[in-house]
Design a protein around this motif. Structure first.
Motif, PDB file in Angstrom:
ATOM      1  N   ALA A 161       0.854  -1.203   0.000  1.00 12.69           N
ATOM      2  CA  ALA A 161       0.000   0.000   0.000  1.00 12.69           C
ATOM      3  C   ALA A 161       0.883   1.242   0.000  1.00 12.69           C
ATOM      4  O   ALA A 161       1.607   1.507   0.961  1.00 12.69           O
ATOM      5  CB  ALA A 161      -0.919   0.000   1.214  1.00 12.69           C
ATOM      6  N   LEU A 162       0.843   1.996  -1.097  1.00  7.70           N
ATOM      7  CA  LEU A 162       1.592   3.238  -1.202  1.00  7.70           C
ATOM      8  C   LEU A 162       0.633   4.411  -1.334  1.00  7.70           C
ATOM      9  O   LEU A 162      -0.420   4.300  -1.961  1.00  7.70           O
ATOM     10  CB  LEU A 162       2.506   3.223  -2.436  1.00  7.70           C
ATOM     11  N   THR A 163       1.007   5.533  -0.740  1.00  8.06           N
ATOM     12  CA  THR A 163       0.255   6.752  -0.996  1.00  8.06           C
ATOM     13  C   THR A 163       0.559   7.191  -2.430  1.00  8.06           C
ATOM     14  O   THR A 163       1.579   6.795  -3.016  1.00  8.06           O
ATOM     15  CB  THR A 163       0.655   7.879  -0.027  1.00  8.06           C
ATOM     16  N   PRO A 164      -0.288   8.023  -3.030  1.00 11.37           N
ATOM     17  CA  PRO A 164       0.014   8.510  -4.379  1.00 11.37           C
ATOM     18  C   PRO A 164       1.362   9.209  -4.482  1.00 11.37           C
ATOM     19  O   PRO A 164       2.044   9.099  -5.501  1.00 11.37           O
ATOM     20  CB  PRO A 164      -1.151   9.458  -4.665  1.00 11.37           C
ATOM     21  N   THR A 165       1.772   9.923  -3.440  1.00 13.80           N
ATOM     22  CA  THR A 165       3.082  10.569  -3.471  1.00 13.80           C
ATOM     23  C   THR A 165       4.187   9.523  -3.503  1.00 13.80           C
ATOM     24  O   THR A 165       5.162   9.639  -4.256  1.00 13.80           O
ATOM     25  CB  THR A 165       3.266  11.485  -2.252  1.00 13.80           C
ATOM     26  N   LEU A 169       6.833   8.844  -6.574  1.00  8.53           N
ATOM     27  CA  LEU A 169       8.263   8.791  -6.306  1.00  8.53           C
ATOM     28  C   LEU A 169       8.867   7.496  -6.840  1.00  8.53           C
ATOM     29  O   LEU A 169       9.919   7.502  -7.495  1.00  8.53           O
ATOM     30  CB  LEU A 169       8.510   8.927  -4.804  1.00  8.53           C
ATOM     31  N   LEU A 170       8.193   6.378  -6.586  1.00 10.09           N
ATOM     32  CA  LEU A 170       8.677   5.090  -7.085  1.00 10.09           C
ATOM     33  C   LEU A 170       8.682   5.052  -8.609  1.00 10.09           C
ATOM     34  O   LEU A 170       9.615   4.510  -9.225  1.00 10.09           O
ATOM     35  CB  LEU A 170       7.804   3.963  -6.532  1.00 10.09           C
ATOM     36  N   VAL A 190       8.303  15.255  -8.697  1.00 10.27           N
ATOM     37  CA  VAL A 190       7.266  14.622  -7.872  1.00 10.27           C
ATOM     38  C   VAL A 190       6.401  15.657  -7.172  1.00 10.27           C
ATOM     39  O   VAL A 190       5.172  15.562  -7.171  1.00 10.27           O
ATOM     40  CB  VAL A 190       7.912  13.666  -6.839  1.00 10.27           C
ATOM     41  N   TRP A 191       7.038  16.662  -6.572  1.00  6.97           N
ATOM     42  CA  TRP A 191       6.280  17.668  -5.820  1.00  6.97           C
ATOM     43  C   TRP A 191       5.946  18.903  -6.650  1.00  6.97           C
ATOM     44  O   TRP A 191       5.261  19.788  -6.196  1.00  6.97           O
ATOM     45  CB  TRP A 191       7.047  18.065  -4.552  1.00  6.97           C
ATOM     46  N   GLU A 192       6.455  18.951  -7.873  1.00  7.64           N
ATOM     47  CA  GLU A 192       6.195  20.051  -8.810  1.00  7.64           C
ATOM     48  C   GLU A 192       6.644  21.396  -8.259  1.00  7.64           C
ATOM     49  O   GLU A 192       6.004  22.417  -8.479  1.00  7.64           O
ATOM     50  CB  GLU A 192       4.706  20.080  -9.196  1.00  7.64           C
TER      51      GLU A 192
END
Length: 230
Positions: A161-165, A169-170, A190-192
């Motif tokens: 289970a990964l968060t969208p962030t 990143l992955l 990733v963070w724009e």
């Protein structure tokens, strides 16, 4: 309106809470504003907002604990608000599951830009889908499998289970395995961030990602950044 983005805003300072709520509403957001962590948790469970803005220092249930409780129940994006850029509370908030943070006092336009960036990240889960799908959408690195079309990750066959962030990143790492990506480049992609940002955001998220996919899967290249071991 049903199509408005719903923001949960938890802030104990009356002036900041009211001014920020008005500013966000002028930008088209629907805002539920709460003065403490316990009422914020109740509002989260009742309203299920699209994003949560949590001040670190709020009474009843502090922002870090509230973030942790929210993350136990949901993958909704969370932005922490902190009065001190060098505060340990910033790192604690990120470790609790926050996706980004903004330092107070903040410019309303900057806050809105950061909110929209996080929402874009959550809406499209990474932005690398088209490039990856050319290879069939399934990437494998040892026991780690990444389904870039279904946005799923498995480690030794077990779903992760990964968060969208974390997923985005992955995907950045997996798009160029073995290539060193600098912290600044990851902040941009990733963070724009269109400007310099706090690289602690990257470091904490890499640590969280490592804890889920394997500590040795992402290598630190001292002085340069990180790379995914091919």
């Amino acid at each position: 309106m049903a199509d408005q983005t719903h923001v949960l805003f938890v802030e104990d300072d009356d002036v900041i809470r009211e001014a920020t709520q008005l500013a966000l509403e002028r930008d088209g957001f629907a805002v539920t504003a709460m003065p403490d962590g316990l009422s914020g948790l109740e509002a989260f469970r009742t309203n299920r907002p699209d994003i949560a803005l949590l001040d670190v220092m709020v009474p009843g249930l502090d922002g870090v604990s509230l973030c942790r409780r929210i993350r136990d129940e949901s993958m909704v994006p969370v932005i922490m608000l902190s009065a001190r850029a060098d505060s340990i509370d910033v790192v604690l908030g990120l470790e609790a599951g926050a996706d980004d943070y903004v330092t107070k006092p903040f410019d309303g336009a900057v806050l809105v830009a950061r909110i929209r960036a996080v929402l874009r990240r959550f809406g499209r889960a990474g932005g690398q889908e088209d490039a990856a799908s050319a290879d069939g959408g399934l990437l494998a690195f040892g026991e780690l499998e990444i389904d870039t079309e279904g946005m799923e990750v498995r480690r030794a066959g077990v779903p992760v289970a990964l968060t969208p962030t974390e997923m985005r990143l992955l995907l950045e790492f997996s798009s160029a395995p073995g290539t060193v990506l600098s912290r600044d480049k990851l902040l941009e992609r990733v963070w724009e961030y269109g400007w310099g940002g706090d690289t602690r955001v990257v470091d904490v998220h890499v640590q969280r990602l490592r804890s889920k996919i394997g500590q040795d899967r992402i290598e630190t290249v001292r002085g340069f950044g990180y790379k995914l071991k091919a």
